[in-house]
Design a protein around this motif. Structure first.
Motif, PDB file in Angstrom:
ATOM      1  N   MET A   1      69.842  98.944 -47.116  1.00 26.03           N
ATOM      2  CA  MET A   1      69.197  97.866 -46.411  1.00 26.03           C
ATOM      3  C   MET A   1      69.938  97.637 -45.113  1.00 26.03           C
ATOM      4  SD  MET A   1      70.039  94.655 -48.925  1.00 26.03           S
ATOM      5  CE  MET A   1      71.755  94.224 -49.081  1.00 26.03           C
ATOM      6  N   ARG A   2      69.162  97.515 -44.065  1.00 27.08           N
ATOM      7  CA  ARG A   2      69.775  97.424 -42.745  1.00 27.08           C
ATOM      8  C   ARG A   2      69.432  96.161 -41.986  1.00 27.08           C
ATOM      9  NH1 ARG A   2      68.790 103.650 -41.148  1.00 27.08           N
ATOM     10  NH2 ARG A   2      70.351 104.485 -42.531  1.00 27.08           N
ATOM     11  N   THR A   3      68.196  95.751 -42.021  1.00 25.29           N
ATOM     12  CA  THR A   3      67.777  94.605 -41.218  1.00 25.29           C
ATOM     13  C   THR A   3      67.204  93.521 -42.123  1.00 25.29           C
ATOM     14  OG1 THR A   3      65.508  95.388 -40.943  1.00 25.29           O
ATOM     15  CG2 THR A   3      67.146  96.177 -39.332  1.00 25.29           C
ATOM     16  N   PRO A   4      67.112  92.290 -41.618  1.00 26.13           N
ATOM     17  CA  PRO A   4      66.479  91.241 -42.424  1.00 26.13           C
ATOM     18  C   PRO A   4      65.060  91.615 -42.867  1.00 26.13           C
ATOM     19  CG  PRO A   4      67.663  90.253 -40.602  1.00 26.13           C
ATOM     20  CD  PRO A   4      67.699  91.751 -40.384  1.00 26.13           C
ATOM     21  N   GLN A   5      64.325  92.321 -42.019  1.00 25.93           N
ATOM     22  CA  GLN A   5      62.971  92.731 -42.391  1.00 25.93           C
ATOM     23  C   GLN A   5      62.997  93.688 -43.586  1.00 25.93           C
ATOM     24  OE1 GLN A   5      64.249  92.942 -39.230  1.00 25.93           O
ATOM     25  NE2 GLN A   5      63.190  91.196 -38.344  1.00 25.93           N
ATOM     26  N   ASP A  57      73.938  96.755 -42.494  1.00 27.66           N
ATOM     27  CA  ASP A  57      73.890  98.174 -42.153  1.00 27.66           C
ATOM     28  C   ASP A  57      75.319  98.702 -42.162  1.00 27.66           C
ATOM     29  OD1 ASP A  57      73.542 100.703 -41.179  1.00 27.66           O
ATOM     30  OD2 ASP A  57      72.650 100.094 -39.274  1.00 27.66           O
ATOM     31  N   GLU A  58      75.689  99.364 -43.226  1.00 28.98           N
ATOM     32  CA  GLU A  58      77.064  99.832 -43.381  1.00 28.98           C
ATOM     33  C   GLU A  58      77.229 101.297 -43.010  1.00 28.98           C
ATOM     34  OE1 GLU A  58      79.181  98.443 -46.857  1.00 28.98           O
ATOM     35  OE2 GLU A  58      77.589  96.992 -47.231  1.00 28.98           O
ATOM     36  N   LYS A  59      76.298 101.833 -42.258  1.00 30.79           N
ATOM     37  CA  LYS A  59      76.357 103.245 -41.873  1.00 30.79           C
ATOM     38  C   LYS A  59      77.400 103.510 -40.785  1.00 30.79           C
ATOM     39  CE  LYS A  59      72.567 104.663 -44.116  1.00 30.79           C
ATOM     40  NZ  LYS A  59      72.721 105.260 -45.381  1.00 30.79           N
ATOM     41  N   GLY A  60      77.897 102.449 -40.148  1.00 32.78           N
ATOM     42  CA  GLY A  60      78.898 102.625 -39.107  1.00 32.78           C
ATOM     43  C   GLY A  60      78.312 102.932 -37.743  1.00 32.78           C
TER      44      GLY A  60
END
Length: 152
Positions: A1-5, A57-60
């Protein structure tokens, strides 16, 4: 999961799965998935309120990674504790007022406040006494909990 959407989409998916289970008589699983839906909705609200849409978003590869303390904030937000998430989101005082004035919020108060991720390993007696379809309706209705979280 990256964004609130994306987080809201995951919350909706958990509730859609819960509806399928409710239709087929699996109340304890409905409660578990519904709780995750609430948790995800609160996490989306937190990311928005903090002005960090890429918080999860923990992808860095996002701008947040440059901030000192972001790792600590993410650790704190990995909680499943709905009370803590309500408090961090800033919605706890408004939620308390809503419980006092709206019958549906009061009706499901104990159920919402007793939810935790450990319930997936244990069937709480509380679930047996509650109509899970009504609970799902409360969560997903235009005036329900998830819409209130998003609109607040």
């Amino acid at each position: 999961m990256r964004t609130p959407q994306e987080i809201r989409l995951l919350a909706q998916l958990r509730l859609d799965e819960a509806k399928i289970l409710a239709t087929n008589g699996y109340a304890e699983r409905v409660f578990c998935l519904a709780g995750y839906g609430i948790e995800l909705a609160l996490k989306a609200k937190i990311a928005e309120r903090l002005g960090l849409p890429w918080l999860f978003d923990e992808k860095g590869t996002n701008p947040a990674d440059q901030f000192t303390g972001l790792v600590d904030l993410r650790k704190l937000l990995k909680t499943h504790n709905l009370f803590l998430l309500l408090a961090i989101s800033g919605l706890k005082p408004a939620y308390d007022r809503k419980r006092q004035t709206e019958s549906e919020f009061l009706k499901y108060k104990q159920l919402i406040e007793s939810w935790n991720e450990g319930l997936r390993y244990q069937l709480p007696e509380l679930v047996n006494s509650v109509d899970m379809q009504s609970f799902l309706n409360f969560l997903t209705a235009p005036t329900g909990l998830l819409q209130w979280i998003e609109a607040s």
